[in-house]
Design an enzyme around this catalytic site. Structure first.
Site, short mmCIF file in Angstrom:
data_model
loop_
_atom_site.label_atom_id
_atom_site.label_comp_id
_atom_site.label_asym_id
_atom_site.label_seq_id
_atom_site.Cartn_x
_atom_site.Cartn_y
_atom_site.Cartn_z
N SER A 204 -4.50 3.00 -1.53
CA SER A 204 -4.10 2.45 -0.24
C SER A 204 -2.58 2.54 -0.10
CB SER A 204 -4.57 1.00 -0.11
OG SER A 204 -4.44 0.56 1.21
N ASN A 205 -2.01 1.81 0.82
CA ASN A 205 -0.56 1.83 1.02
C ASN A 205 -0.09 0.43 1.42
OD1 ASN A 205 -0.70 1.59 4.00
ND2 ASN A 205 -1.77 3.55 3.77
N HIS A 206 1.21 0.30 1.64
CA HIS A 206 1.81 -1.04 1.87
C HIS A 206 1.74 -1.53 3.31
CE1 HIS A 206 3.26 -1.59 -2.14
NE2 HIS A 206 3.86 -0.40 -2.13
#
Ligand code: CTP
Length: 398
Positions: A204-206
């Site tokens: 995933s990402n931030h």
């Protein structure tokens, strides 16, 4: 003028109910289509025939009298719901989600903004319970009009008096005229996506989703019907927004394509994973000696896929988050993804981008225009973006 504005006028049992008759006349004279919903005790003050004659529609007062789903139809039909006068009892029911009559059912079913004009005696108005209920309603996105101050029917003096019909009418006018996206359907994607590796791990990402949620909130405030396709976030859904929860890039792709055809404006603020594991392990992967590699395959570019089928009267907006050659990369995205606008944020700007409450953007349009904005709260950035979109639509429609 309120040409064709669709308004639900809720009337509750108060001595001030006669003012609702004047308000109804003002709304009708201004060209609004008004449906009146009353609570049982209104009959003690003003007869149903007065409201039905003046509105030109039958009054909805009993949940079981007409079609059982009339509350839902009204709730999805209206541009605005106004309850004037709103008694302490009805306000308390609204604040707690109680549903025991036609008006409370319409309130819960309403997708449009709701405005209430309180009317009660001074001590009831000043009671901490009433204050808490009004505060709860404000938090829920209801516009609580101020009360008038003066002589009350009881002989007491103070706040709690219903505003005059002309004053309520001015608030309604203001609310509807400030809504340039009335009648428009807006689709927004927000948040990260999660790509499963096995049942317990994902890529995933931030992204926090804050920018997309701010856009959804502002779009609804500007009068649009909003669908928010959101990846996993901890944010609560803004009021008057329909949220579709997704997890993976593929699910987001499907949710977007399920409704994009009906949309007028599409804004893709989600941070979609560009890659997903080629295979998802059905059991938790156990560690082994030595390093490991996971084979990844490309996900579908949702924005690009929408750009390909975009209709001339649809507005498509993408985000670009760049770390170098910002303007050039953003211009390329505008063309390659067939966008009307691209919102560029640079990770080089402190306070901008992932997780922050603020953002600093430049908005590029198809005509080669570049508008640069200072660092601002994300809600203000959302307003700037919609201001550009609305100006673009107005330009296009001559
Ligand atoms: N986007 C999308 N679907 C994807 C990837 C991105 O819809 N699979 C959208 C994002 O929501 C954003 C825009 O595309 O509006 C730009 O995303 P970004 O990752 O910055 O750009 P890419 O086109 O993926 O290019 P690059 O990775 O080279 O920066």
């Amino acid at each position: 003028m309120l040409d064709q504005a669709k308004i639900i006028l809720g009337v509750t049992g108060s001595i001030a109910a006669y003012k609702a008759v004047y308000l109804l006349r003002l709304l009708k004279k201004a060209g609004a289509d008004v449906r009146v919903v009353t609570t049982a005790s209104v009959d003690e003050f003003v007869g149903e025939l007065t409201f039905s004659s003046l509105s030109g529609h039958s009054v909805f007062s009993g949940l079981w009298e007409e079609e059982w789903s009339q509350h839902v139809e009204l709730g999805t039909w209206a541009d605005l719901m106004v309850v004037a006068p709103a008694t302490a009892h009805t306000l308390a029911k609204f604040a707690h989600g109680l549903c025991d009559n036609a008006l409370t059912a319409v309130y819960l079913a309403a997708r449009c903004p709701v405005m209430v004009a309180p009317a009660m005696d001074v001590d009831m108005f000043l009671h901490p319970r009433t204050a808490a209920n009004l505060q709860q309603l404000s938090q829920d996105g209801v516009e609580v009009l101020p009360s008038g101050t003066g002589f009350l029917a009881s002989g007491l003096e103070g706040p709690g008096r219903l505003l005059e019909p002309e004053e309520i009418f001015a608030h309604i006018q203001q609310r509807l005229l400030d809504r340039p996206l009335r009648g428009k359907k807006v689709l927004i994607t927000a948040g990260p996506t999660r790509e499963a590796i096995d049942p317990v791990r994902f890529l995933s990402n931030h992204s926090s989703g804050k920018m997309g949620y701010a856009l959804a909130e502002v779009a609804a405030q500007l009068g649009a019907e909003v669908v928010l396709v959101s990846g996993p976030t901890s944010l609560s859904t803004p009021s008057q927004v329909q949220k579709v929860k997704v997890v993976s890039a593929q699910e987001m792709y499907e949710a977007v394509h399920e409704c994009v055809d009906r949309m007028d404006i599409v804004i893709m603020a989600a941070a979609v994973s560009d890659y997903t594991p080629e295979e998802v392990a059905t059991e938790k992967m156990k560690k082994k000696e030595g390093d490991m590699a996971i084979a990844l395959k490309r996900t579908k570019d949702i924005l690009k896929s929408v750009g390909k089928i975009k209709k001339p009267d649809q507005t498509l907006v993408g985000f670009a988050m760049e770390t170098q050659n910002e303007l050039e990369n953003a211009k390329n995205k505008l063309v390659s993804k067939n966008l009307d606008f691209v919102v560029l944020n640079s990770l080089r700007d402190p306070g901008a981008g992932f997780g922050h409450e603020t953002n600093k953007v430049s908005i590029l349009d198809r005509q080669g225009g570049i508008a640069q904005f200072p660092l601002k709260p994300k809600k203000e950035v959302a307003k700037d973006i919609f201001q550009k979109i609305v100006a673009g639509i107005e330009r296009q429609s001559g």
